[in-house]
Motif scaffolding. Structure first.
Motif, short mmCIF file in Angstrom:
data_model
loop_
_atom_site.label_atom_id
_atom_site.label_comp_id
_atom_site.label_asym_id
_atom_site.label_seq_id
_atom_site.Cartn_x
_atom_site.Cartn_y
_atom_site.Cartn_z
N GLY A 166 0.81 -1.21 0.00
CA GLY A 166 0.00 0.00 0.00
C GLY A 166 0.84 1.26 0.00
O GLY A 166 0.30 2.37 -0.01
N GLN A 167 2.15 1.09 0.00
CA GLN A 167 3.08 2.20 -0.05
C GLN A 167 3.94 2.09 -1.30
O GLN A 167 4.10 1.00 -1.87
N ASP A 168 4.48 3.20 -1.72
CA ASP A 168 5.39 3.21 -2.86
C ASP A 168 6.80 2.99 -2.34
O ASP A 168 7.43 3.90 -1.81
N ILE A 169 7.32 1.76 -2.47
CA ILE A 169 8.62 1.40 -1.95
C ILE A 169 9.57 1.14 -3.11
O ILE A 169 9.28 0.32 -3.99
N GLU A 170 10.70 1.83 -3.12
CA GLU A 170 11.70 1.59 -4.16
C GLU A 170 12.43 0.29 -3.89
O GLU A 170 12.85 0.02 -2.76
N ILE A 171 12.60 -0.52 -4.92
CA ILE A 171 13.38 -1.75 -4.80
C ILE A 171 14.43 -1.76 -5.91
O ILE A 171 14.26 -1.15 -6.96
N HIS A 172 15.54 -2.44 -5.63
CA HIS A 172 16.71 -2.32 -6.48
C HIS A 172 17.24 -3.70 -6.88
O HIS A 172 17.29 -4.62 -6.06
N ASP A 173 17.68 -3.82 -8.14
CA ASP A 173 18.36 -5.01 -8.64
C ASP A 173 19.79 -4.64 -9.01
O ASP A 173 20.05 -3.51 -9.46
N ALA A 174 20.71 -5.58 -8.83
CA ALA A 174 22.11 -5.28 -9.13
C ALA A 174 22.89 -6.56 -9.34
O ALA A 174 22.47 -7.65 -8.92
N LYS A 175 24.04 -6.43 -10.01
CA LYS A 175 24.98 -7.54 -10.17
C LYS A 175 26.39 -7.05 -9.87
O LYS A 175 26.77 -5.94 -10.24
N VAL A 176 27.17 -7.92 -9.20
CA VAL A 176 28.59 -7.70 -8.99
C VAL A 176 29.31 -8.95 -9.47
O VAL A 176 28.99 -10.06 -9.05
N MET A 177 30.29 -8.76 -10.36
CA MET A 177 31.03 -9.88 -10.94
C MET A 177 32.51 -9.66 -10.67
O MET A 177 33.09 -8.67 -11.11
N MET A 178 33.14 -10.59 -9.95
CA MET A 178 34.53 -10.42 -9.53
C MET A 178 35.34 -11.65 -9.89
O MET A 178 34.84 -12.76 -9.95
N ARG A 179 36.63 -11.40 -10.14
CA ARG A 179 37.60 -12.50 -10.22
C ARG A 179 38.68 -12.25 -9.19
O ARG A 179 39.33 -11.21 -9.20
N ILE A 180 38.86 -13.20 -8.30
CA ILE A 180 39.92 -13.16 -7.30
C ILE A 180 40.83 -14.34 -7.59
O ILE A 180 40.54 -15.48 -7.23
#
Length: 220
Positions: A166-180
């Motif tokens: 019932g509220q306007d809530i911001e949601i986020h998608d993301a990717k992190v790609m690493m080589r160690i």
């Protein structure tokens, strides 16, 4: 630890672009933390390196049943599906999942250990290029990540909105790609309340891989 902004152009060198023991660490800074030791993990070491419990940054919980470790064909199938390569030199694959607090978001840790940094670099480059191509139409934006990695690419997508409460809530998608070294780590976040959760997890994930490779207890 230096603050790195993941590059939009992969071949421009997100994280230095080198491979193996002579690669710069921390995305261009000298690899002070890991020195020149090669980072290659066994299946059991990969399990130990997975962030769980108290190792998780604030705002992430659980582990959705712990860490699944795959070897043989199952590992190859997982690696191939994420990197789009034959995953030559693959040793093992790992998977853990977390939930966000607050909210109902999910973050996943995928890791692939190879027998050489060079094999890992081939998979990382293909994965990073492929993921960006898949989401190019979603206007991915560079995401700042601080991690001791030889190569790194990270981006967040423009926020979407959840009206289920019932509220306007911001949601986020993301990717992190690493080589160690010889380990490739993919972090994928869905419906997160902020980007800080995956940024913090990236720092922890890279550090744990390095400590396990050095024979240290990552939970000490």
């Amino acid at each position: 630890m230096a603050l790195a902004v993941a590059c939009a152009t992969l071949l421009a060198g997100c994280g230095g672009g080198g491979s193996g023991a002579d690669s710069p660490g921390r995305n261009g800074d000298p690899a002070v933390g890991r020195g020149k030791a090669a980072v290659v993990l066994s299946a059991e070491q990969l399990r130990v390196a997975a962030p769980l419990g108290d190792a998780l940054p604030d705002g992430l919980g659980g582990g959705m049943g712990g860490t699944d470790i795959f070897e043989g064909q199952k590992a190859a199938d997982r690696c191939g599906s994420e990197t789009g390569t034959a995953c030559s030199g693959l040793v093992a694959a790992g998977l853990s999942g977390y939930t966000t607090r607050p909210g109902d978001g999910d973050v996943f840790w995928d890791a692939f250990s190879f027998d050489t940094p060079e094999d890992a670099q081939v998979a990382w480059k293909a994965m990073a290029a492929g993921k960006r191509e898949e989401e190019a139409s979603s206007d991915p934006q560079p995401l700042e990540v601080s991690a001791d990695a030889d190569e790194l690419d990270a981006y967040g997508l423009p926020p979407s909105h959840d009206y289920s409460s019932g509220q306007d809530i911001e949601i986020h998608d993301a990717k992190v790609m690493m080589r160690i070294g010889g380990v490739v780590v993919l972090l994928t976040g869905y419906d997160m309340p902020n980007f800080e959760l995956i940024q913090g997890l990236a720092t922890v994930a890279a550090d744990r891989v390095a400590k396990v490779a050095q024979g240290k207890n990552p939970d000490a």
